[in-house]
Enzyme design. Structure first.
Site, short mmCIF file in Angstrom:
data_model
loop_
_atom_site.label_atom_id
_atom_site.label_comp_id
_atom_site.label_asym_id
_atom_site.label_seq_id
_atom_site.Cartn_x
_atom_site.Cartn_y
_atom_site.Cartn_z
CB SER A 125 16.31 12.35 3.01
OG SER A 125 17.43 11.65 2.53
CG HIS A 146 13.10 15.84 4.02
ND1 HIS A 146 13.12 14.99 5.09
CD2 HIS A 146 13.19 15.06 2.91
CE1 HIS A 146 13.24 13.76 4.67
NE2 HIS A 146 13.27 13.76 3.35
CD GLU A 158 12.15 16.08 8.84
OE1 GLU A 158 12.58 15.52 7.82
OE2 GLU A 158 12.28 15.60 9.98
CG ASN A 196 15.04 9.75 6.61
OD1 ASN A 196 14.31 8.78 6.38
ND2 ASN A 196 15.24 10.70 5.71
N1 CAA Z 1 2.74 10.26 -7.58
C1 CAA Z 1 1.56 10.87 -7.47
N2 CAA Z 1 0.45 10.27 -6.96
C2 CAA Z 1 0.58 9.00 -6.58
C3 CAA Z 1 1.78 8.28 -6.69
C4 CAA Z 1 2.88 8.97 -7.23
N3 CAA Z 1 4.08 8.41 -7.36
N4 CAA Z 1 1.59 7.04 -6.23
C5 CAA Z 1 0.31 6.97 -5.83
N5 CAA Z 1 -0.29 8.15 -6.04
C6 CAA Z 1 -1.67 8.49 -5.76
C7 CAA Z 1 -2.56 7.68 -6.65
O1 CAA Z 1 -2.77 8.33 -7.89
C8 CAA Z 1 -3.82 7.58 -5.82
O2 CAA Z 1 -4.64 8.73 -5.94
P1 CAA Z 1 -6.00 8.64 -6.74
O3 CAA Z 1 -6.63 7.33 -6.44
O4 CAA Z 1 -6.77 9.80 -6.23
O5 CAA Z 1 -5.59 8.79 -8.14
C9 CAA Z 1 -3.33 7.61 -4.38
O6 CAA Z 1 -2.00 8.10 -4.43
C10 CAA Z 1 -3.34 6.24 -3.79
O7 CAA Z 1 -2.58 5.41 -4.64
P2 CAA Z 1 -2.89 3.88 -4.91
O8 CAA Z 1 -4.37 3.64 -4.77
O9 CAA Z 1 -2.23 3.48 -6.17
O10 CAA Z 1 -2.08 3.08 -3.82
P3 CAA Z 1 -2.11 3.20 -2.25
O11 CAA Z 1 -3.44 3.49 -1.71
O12 CAA Z 1 -1.39 1.99 -1.81
O13 CAA Z 1 -1.18 4.47 -1.93
C11 CAA Z 1 0.89 5.42 -1.43
C12 CAA Z 1 0.10 4.58 -2.43
C13 CAA Z 1 0.33 6.82 -1.38
C14 CAA Z 1 2.31 5.47 -1.94
C15 CAA Z 1 0.78 4.75 -0.02
O14 CAA Z 1 1.13 3.40 -0.11
C16 CAA Z 1 1.65 5.40 1.02
O15 CAA Z 1 1.31 6.41 1.60
N6 CAA Z 1 2.82 4.78 1.28
C17 CAA Z 1 3.78 5.29 2.25
C18 CAA Z 1 4.61 6.33 1.59
C19 CAA Z 1 5.63 6.88 2.53
O16 CAA Z 1 5.82 6.48 3.66
N7 CAA Z 1 6.37 7.85 2.00
C20 CAA Z 1 7.47 8.45 2.70
C21 CAA Z 1 8.72 7.77 2.30
S1 CAA Z 1 10.09 8.43 3.14
C22 CAA Z 1 10.52 9.76 2.23
O17 CAA Z 1 10.01 10.07 1.21
C23 CAA Z 1 11.59 10.62 2.76
C24 CAA Z 1 12.92 10.11 2.91
O18 CAA Z 1 13.73 10.92 3.29
C25 CAA Z 1 13.38 8.77 2.65
#
Ligand code: CAA
Length: 290
Positions: A125, A146, A158, A196
């Protein structure tokens, strides 16, 4: 160059497990390697759960889910010999701990074992792709790929070229990301790339706002969710990413951009010292033990 058919993923944590799942779902023969039995077991049961959910939701048929599962070979093996299992992979995607020395050591070993066509991708990342590539005799075949957490949900990959990454490696990596139903977007090899460089200082600032008493953590998150349409508030997101990872990325930004304004907030560092790392330890900014 041959079409990518076989994908190997090293590291069965959140990211590696997710990458293996989408690779198998997209029809690729997939190997997932991790030396820790616990990590492999966890990835396997998460795959079962998520594929069952996809069937339940009508996104996949049961035979397709079964076929996806059967395409993943889980390898729980230790030591350098374990890497021989990956010899037939067209691309190896590394998703291990964010430690430059450990990654460089792994890439050097992989390069010694693989043939001339294979791509070596890292899901880092923030660590420099050029630096990782320089540990190998084939920097032209090393690239940053990424993914974002949760991998099955987030659309972005990315794509980061190192200084020596060949156009062929980039083209094949972009084509692969598209076959995985992701949207590849290029970024240059500067500390934190784009994601990031922009995301982490915002998260860090949320810790400063909390530390300075601007608002309670839940209120900081609510303000950003409702006011800026973020799916998660920055403090919840920090727990989701892992507070140790956040500190690590801030250090990479501060060192790489040579600017102390990127240094991690003292409160963020203190929580890490207390082993409050977020979701993975059951407590970070928020308490998940219940
Ligand atoms: N794996 C697979 N699917 C997942 C999951 C996981 N860990 N967590 C949630 N989901 C799926 C769920 O199954 C659900 O799909 P369905 O309803 O069709 O089954 C869908 O995502 C929505 O989940 P929820 O209803 O439980 O919850 P939500 O609507 O709050 O969504 C979330 C959860 C998708 C995580 C949402 O909160 C989100 O987009 N959060 C932001 C995530 C983000 O910013 N990620 C980037 C982080 S930075 C990074 O990764 C890089 C780095 O370098 C640090």
């Amino acid at each position: 160059m041959p079409e990518i058919k076989n994908i190997a993923v090293i590291g069965a944590g959140q990211m590696g497990g997710g990458i293996a799942q989408i690779a198998a779902t997209a029809g690729f023969t997939t190997k997932l390697l991790d030396p820790f039995p616990g990590a492999i077991d966890k990835a396997k049961s998460l795959h079962d759960k998520l594929l069952a959910r996809a069937v339940e939701k009508g996104r996949m048929t049961q035979p397709d889910a079964d076929a996806a599962k059967s395409r993943i070979t889980y390898i729980n093996d230790q030591g350098d010999a374990a890497l021989n299992n990956l010899a037939d992979a067209d691309i190896v995607i590394e998703a291990i701990i964010e430690d430059a020395a450990i990654k460089k050591d792994l890439f050097a070993k992989l390069a010694a074992m693989l043939t001339a066509d294979q791509i070596l991708a890292t899901n880092t990342s923030s660590i420099s792709i050029t630096e990782i590539a320089a540990a190998t005799p084939c920097p032209d075949r090393v690239i940053g790929m990424h993914f974002f957490n949760p991998v099955p949900v987030m659309k972005l990959v990315e794509v980061i070229n190192g200084l020596a990454t060949s156009p062929d490696t980039t083209e094949r990596t972009i084509a692969l990301a598209e076959k995985l139903s992701k949207t590849p977007v290029p970024a240059n090899d500067r500390a934190g790339f784009v994601s990031n460089r922009v995301l982490m200082p915002m998260i860090n600032e949320a810790f400063y706002a909390w530390m300075e008493g601007v608002a309670e953590p839940a209120h900081i998150d609510e303000i950003m969710k409702l006011g800026c349409a973020h799916p998660m508030g920055p403090l919840r997101l920090a727990d989701f990413i892992g507070l140790d990872t956040c500190v690590h990325i801030m250090d990479v930004l501060a060192d790489g951009l040579n600017n102390e304004r990127y240094r991690a907030c003292p409160l963020l560092k203190q929580l890490v010292t207390a082993n409050r790392l977020g979701d993975k330890t059951g407590r970070g900014v928020f308490d998940y033990s219940k």
